[in-house]
Enzyme design. Structure first.
Site, short mmCIF file in Angstrom:
data_model
loop_
_atom_site.label_atom_id
_atom_site.label_comp_id
_atom_site.label_asym_id
_atom_site.label_seq_id
_atom_site.Cartn_x
_atom_site.Cartn_y
_atom_site.Cartn_z
N GLU A 136 61.93 70.00 40.64
CA GLU A 136 63.28 69.48 40.87
C GLU A 136 63.72 68.58 39.73
OE1 GLU A 136 65.87 67.29 44.36
OE2 GLU A 136 64.00 66.40 43.69
N THR A 189 75.50 65.94 40.59
CA THR A 189 74.74 64.76 41.00
C THR A 189 74.96 63.61 40.02
OG1 THR A 189 73.07 66.13 42.07
CG2 THR A 189 72.44 63.87 41.52
#
Length: 324
Positions: A136, A189
């Site tokens: 990730e 994000t």
């Protein structure tokens, strides 16, 4: 090491809701759908490769070291000294990008878990955590387990320390349901993080800590009223809501329809409501969907209990050899 027992395995890694209002970067839970699927199989050519990616509209790279699933799987194989194994991955993206539902985390978790299953389960689910985290992190540079943790282990996960990957699973009340609505817009994000304040007033910090403690106690004690009083974010939500059209209207209508609480899932734009009972959750999902449709914004609604399993082999029962 557990002996190899299969030539191919298909796994499903679920979407997750991170932050859960008052638990910024330290709390998350898994939901029933959507999610990503990955197939791992043995091939004759040595080394790890990604043979095919579907559902990404050509956005994701096939290069192992540039793909979240590939990075996680390769990191695992390096740890085990098994990089010479001939393994091919098929990545099937079934989650929207930039949705706030842990898309990168799902791919990373599925990549590590599928390869671990294929080679005979040498590591437990919890031992796979650092490899999935590395996958990730290769996508967004951040190191926080509030998506990876619940995607991997299932249920509700609290992170005491992201640096140390010190995490714990929390019990989910038996009648706790989630309604998640994904409006069709993308929020990066980085943008959602940059909008947050660098300095936070002590009063807000104290209130946020109280809300987080109350939510944890409410979950453990199955106290739905305490859960409802605690699902409030006084730090991130007031800043991030401006990125989501009609957010506060959606929140008002969700709470009027019976939601225990309503907030932004991860960095957004997906929003979630925790509810007592399926009927309430479906009603709340419909109301929030209606608000976004009137913007107008196309949207998807996902209603489920908290997903207790996390990533799993497709077609296997919950008790089918899944060490954690």
């Amino acid at each position: 090491m557990v002996p190899e027992s299969r030539k191919e395995v298909r796994v499903f890694a679920p979407a997750t809701v991170a932050n859960v209002a008052c638990g910024y970067d330290v709390l998350g839970f898994a939901i029933g759908e959507p999610g990503d699927e990955i197939v791992a199989r043995y091939v004759d050519t040595p080394g790890l490769r990604i043979g095919k990616i579907t559902g990404d509209n050509g956005k994701l790279p096939l290069e192992v070291d540039r793909n979240t699933a590939g990075v996680a799987a390769l990191d695992l194989l390096r740890h085990l000294g098994m990089t010479d194994r001939g393994i091919e991955l098929e990545v099937h993206k079934k989650m929207p990008f930039g949705s706030g539902l842990g898309s990168s985390a799902a791919s990373a978790v599925a990549g590590a878990y599928a390869v671990n299953k294929l080679i005979g389960d040498p590591l437990t689910k919890k031992q796979l955590l650092p490899f999935a985290m590395a996958g990730e992190a290769s996508a967004d540079g951040a190191w926080h387990a509030d998506n990876v943790g619940p995607c991997l282990l299932g249920g509700i996960v609290f992170i005491r320390s992201n640096e140390e990957l010190d995490i714990a699973q929390l019990p989910a009340p038996g009648n706790l349901w989630a309604a998640v609505v994904h409006p069709e817009l993308e929020i990066l994000t980085k943008v959602a993080r940059d909008i947050l304040p660098k300095d936070i007033p002590l009063e807000n910090v104290t209130q946020q800590i109280g809300n987080l403690g109350g939510l944890l106690c409410g979950l453990i004690q199955e106290d739905y009223e305490l859960i409802s009083r605690s699902i409030h974010d006084v730090i991130a939500e007031p800043r991030r809501q401006k990125l989501i059209p009609e957010f506060y209207r959606a929140k008002r209508d969700a709470e009027a329809a019976g939601a225990l609480g309503f907030s932004i899932s991860g960095a957004g734009p997906s929003c979630f409501a925790l509810c007592e009972g399926e009927e309430t959750a479906r009603r709340v999902g419909q109301e929030v969907s209606r608000v976004f449709s009137e913007v107008p914004l196309e949207n998807q609604v996902f209603v489920s209990k908290i997903n207790p399993r996390g990533v799993h082999v497709v077609g296997e029962g919950a008790s089918a050899g899944d060490p954690s």
